[in-house]
Design a protein around this motif. Structure first.
Motif, PDB file in Angstrom:
ATOM      1  N   GLY A   1      43.283  39.042  31.966  1.00 45.76           N
ATOM      2  CA  GLY A   1      44.063  39.385  33.225  1.00 45.76           C
ATOM      3  C   GLY A   1      44.515  37.998  33.975  1.00 45.76           C
ATOM      4  O   GLY A   1      45.126  38.446  35.138  1.00 45.76           O
ATOM      5  N   ALA A   2      44.501  36.984  33.598  1.00 46.77           N
ATOM      6  CA  ALA A   2      44.707  35.674  34.102  1.00 46.77           C
ATOM      7  C   ALA A   2      46.468  35.674  34.315  1.00 46.77           C
ATOM      8  O   ALA A   2      46.985  35.923  33.598  1.00 46.77           O
ATOM      9  N   ARG A   3      46.761  35.378  35.650  1.00 42.18           N
ATOM     10  CA  ARG A   3      48.086  35.308  35.804  1.00 42.18           C
ATOM     11  C   ARG A   3      48.453  34.065  36.572  1.00 42.18           C
ATOM     12  O   ARG A   3      47.719  33.194  37.287  1.00 42.18           O
ATOM     13  N   CYS A   4      49.769  33.759  36.394  1.00 41.83           N
ATOM     14  CA  CYS A   4      50.201  32.429  37.012  1.00 41.83           C
ATOM     15  C   CYS A   4      50.076  32.529  38.422  1.00 41.83           C
ATOM     16  O   CYS A   4      50.552  33.561  39.208  1.00 41.83           O
ATOM     17  N   ARG A   5      49.701  31.750  39.188  1.00 44.12           N
ATOM     18  CA  ARG A   5      49.634  31.751  40.632  1.00 44.12           C
ATOM     19  C   ARG A   5      50.846  31.684  41.459  1.00 44.12           C
ATOM     20  O   ARG A   5      50.869  32.163  42.693  1.00 44.12           O
ATOM     21  N   ARG A   6      52.020  31.493  40.832  1.00 45.95           N
ATOM     22  CA  ARG A   6      53.358  31.271  41.397  1.00 45.95           C
ATOM     23  C   ARG A   6      54.203  32.770  41.082  1.00 45.95           C
ATOM     24  O   ARG A   6      54.526  33.225  42.112  1.00 45.95           O
ATOM     25  N   CYS A   7      54.307  33.139  39.904  1.00 43.11           N
ATOM     26  CA  CYS A   7      55.225  34.096  39.492  1.00 43.11           C
ATOM     27  C   CYS A   7      54.296  35.527  39.145  1.00 43.11           C
ATOM     28  O   CYS A   7      55.001  36.262  38.763  1.00 43.11           O
ATOM     29  N   ARG A   8      53.198  35.209  39.043  1.00 44.59           N
ATOM     30  CA  ARG A   8      52.003  36.425  38.585  1.00 44.59           C
ATOM     31  C   ARG A   8      52.126  36.975  37.050  1.00 44.59           C
ATOM     32  O   ARG A   8      51.915  37.881  36.833  1.00 44.59           O
ATOM     33  N   ALA A   9      52.988  36.144  36.420  1.00 39.89           N
ATOM     34  CA  ALA A   9      53.381  36.426  34.915  1.00 39.89           C
ATOM     35  C   ALA A   9      51.714  36.276  34.260  1.00 39.89           C
ATOM     36  O   ALA A   9      50.950  35.553  34.518  1.00 39.89           O
ATOM     37  N   LEU A  10      51.518  37.138  33.256  1.00 42.86           N
ATOM     38  CA  LEU A  10      50.281  37.165  32.471  1.00 42.86           C
ATOM     39  C   LEU A  10      50.161  35.813  31.658  1.00 42.86           C
ATOM     40  O   LEU A  10      51.133  35.335  31.031  1.00 42.86           O
ATOM     41  N   LEU A  11      49.209  35.191  31.292  1.00 41.07           N
ATOM     42  CA  LEU A  11      48.905  33.935  30.856  1.00 41.07           C
ATOM     43  C   LEU A  11      47.858  34.043  29.638  1.00 41.07           C
ATOM     44  O   LEU A  11      47.008  34.850  29.609  1.00 41.07           O
ATOM     45  N   LEU A  12      48.533  33.571  28.525  1.00 46.98           N
ATOM     46  CA  LEU A  12      47.868  33.484  27.339  1.00 46.98           C
ATOM     47  C   LEU A  12      46.706  32.529  27.247  1.00 46.98           C
ATOM     48  O   LEU A  12      47.292  31.134  26.997  1.00 46.98           O
ATOM     49  N   LEU A  13      45.569  32.920  27.315  1.00 48.89           N
ATOM     50  CA  LEU A  13      44.479  31.905  27.428  1.00 48.89           C
ATOM     51  C   LEU A  13      43.194  32.236  26.449  1.00 48.89           C
ATOM     52  O   LEU A  13      43.344  33.019  26.094  1.00 48.89           O
ATOM     53  N   CYS A  14      42.895  31.136  25.881  1.00 52.48           N
ATOM     54  CA  CYS A  14      41.702  31.124  25.005  1.00 52.48           C
ATOM     55  C   CYS A  14      40.343  31.661  25.891  1.00 52.48           C
ATOM     56  O   CYS A  14      40.508  31.521  27.114  1.00 52.48           O
ATOM     57  N   ALA A  15      39.378  32.118  25.308  1.00 55.17           N
ATOM     58  CA  ALA A  15      38.228  32.787  26.202  1.00 55.17           C
ATOM     59  C   ALA A  15      37.685  31.421  27.074  1.00 55.17           C
ATOM     60  O   ALA A  15      37.288  31.925  28.237  1.00 55.17           O
ATOM     61  N   ARG A  16      37.435  30.439  26.726  1.00 54.03           N
ATOM     62  CA  ARG A  16      36.853  29.249  27.380  1.00 54.03           C
ATOM     63  C   ARG A  16      37.846  28.908  28.591  1.00 54.03           C
ATOM     64  O   ARG A  16      37.372  28.652  29.666  1.00 54.03           O
ATOM     65  N   CYS A  17      39.202  28.781  28.273  1.00 47.63           N
ATOM     66  CA  CYS A  17      40.090  28.453  29.578  1.00 47.63           C
ATOM     67  C   CYS A  17      40.256  29.624  30.208  1.00 47.63           C
ATOM     68  O   CYS A  17      40.637  29.476  31.343  1.00 47.63           O
ATOM     69  N   ALA A  18      40.103  30.893  29.922  1.00 48.35           N
ATOM     70  CA  ALA A  18      40.186  32.108  30.782  1.00 48.35           C
ATOM     71  C   ALA A  18      39.071  32.177  31.696  1.00 48.35           C
ATOM     72  O   ALA A  18      39.217  32.463  33.066  1.00 48.35           O
ATOM     73  N   LEU A  19      37.946  31.818  31.415  1.00 45.79           N
ATOM     74  CA  LEU A  19      36.626  31.570  32.128  1.00 45.79           C
ATOM     75  C   LEU A  19      37.057  30.341  33.079  1.00 45.79           C
ATOM     76  O   LEU A  19      36.712  30.731  34.404  1.00 45.79           O
ATOM     77  N   ALA A  20      37.304  29.415  32.729  1.00 49.34           N
ATOM     78  CA  ALA A  20      37.753  28.517  33.852  1.00 49.34           C
ATOM     79  C   ALA A  20      38.924  28.717  34.737  1.00 49.34           C
ATOM     80  O   ALA A  20      38.883  28.174  35.876  1.00 49.34           O
ATOM     81  N   ALA A  21      39.947  29.681  34.391  1.00 47.79           N
ATOM     82  CA  ALA A  21      41.067  30.047  35.046  1.00 47.79           C
ATOM     83  C   ALA A  21      40.331  30.507  36.494  1.00 47.79           C
ATOM     84  O   ALA A  21      41.265  30.754  37.158  1.00 47.79           O
ATOM     85  N   GLN A  22      39.357  31.172  36.251  1.00 43.66           N
ATOM     86  CA  GLN A  22      38.542  32.063  37.325  1.00 43.66           C
ATOM     87  C   GLN A  22      38.435  31.124  38.615  1.00 43.66           C
ATOM     88  O   GLN A  22      38.550  31.465  39.917  1.00 43.66           O
ATOM     89  N   ALA A  23      38.164  29.869  38.285  1.00 47.86           N
ATOM     90  CA  ALA A  23      37.848  28.705  39.282  1.00 47.86           C
ATOM     91  C   ALA A  23      38.903  28.006  39.675  1.00 47.86           C
ATOM     92  O   ALA A  23      39.110  27.401  40.790  1.00 47.86           O
ATOM     93  N   ALA A  24      39.629  27.847  38.867  1.00 45.80           N
ATOM     94  CA  ALA A  24      41.060  27.042  39.056  1.00 45.80           C
ATOM     95  C   ALA A  24      42.429  27.714  38.542  1.00 45.80           C
ATOM     96  O   ALA A  24      42.697  27.585  37.286  1.00 45.80           O
TER      97      ALA A  24
END
Length: 121
Positions: free
Chosen positions: A64-87
């Motif tokens: 469910g990670a989204r672009c912080r500017r346009c809100r588009a869904l982002l395709l992330l691997c599991a590791r980067c999805a976890l990191a996206a919660q913080a950054a």
């Protein structure tokens, strides 16, 4: 339009229901409901996408990670999805990240990996 492009009667969902091995379909199907992703039931299809951060194989928008500017869904691997919660990340359409944003994303990914490793032990 494009040559060799066809519309499936009933759409991809019906095609995957009829072809449990995926037939000619490769990857997973993005759904705009709580399921988020549909894969062939027999496990066929393989991973055809890649994480926008690290280029690892990725085929699910389930984070469910989204672009912080346009809100588009982002395709992330599991590791980067976890990191996206913080950054929070930006999509490629909103422009390349700044050097500071890249450094913060790298640090968040490293921290998330370290936390996941510590939790697993």
């Amino acid at each position: 339009g494009e040559g060799g492009v066809y519309q499936l009667r009933g759409g991809i969902v019906r095609y995957l229901e009829e072809h449990s091995d995926g037939g000619w379909y490769r990857g997973s199907n993005l759904l705009f409901d709580p399921r988020r992703t549909q894969r062939p039931s027999a496990g066929g299809g393989g991973v055809v996408g890649e994480c926008i951060v690290c280029s690892a194989g990725a085929d699910s928008y389930e984070s469910g990670a989204r672009c912080r500017r346009c809100r588009a869904l982002l395709l992330l691997c599991a590791r980067c999805a976890l990191a996206a919660q913080a950054a929070p990340r930006v999509c490629l359409g909103c422009g390349p990240p700044t050097a500071a944003a890249t450094a913060a994303a790298t640090a968040a990914t490293a921290a998330a990996t370290a936390a996941a490793t510590a939790a697993a032990t």
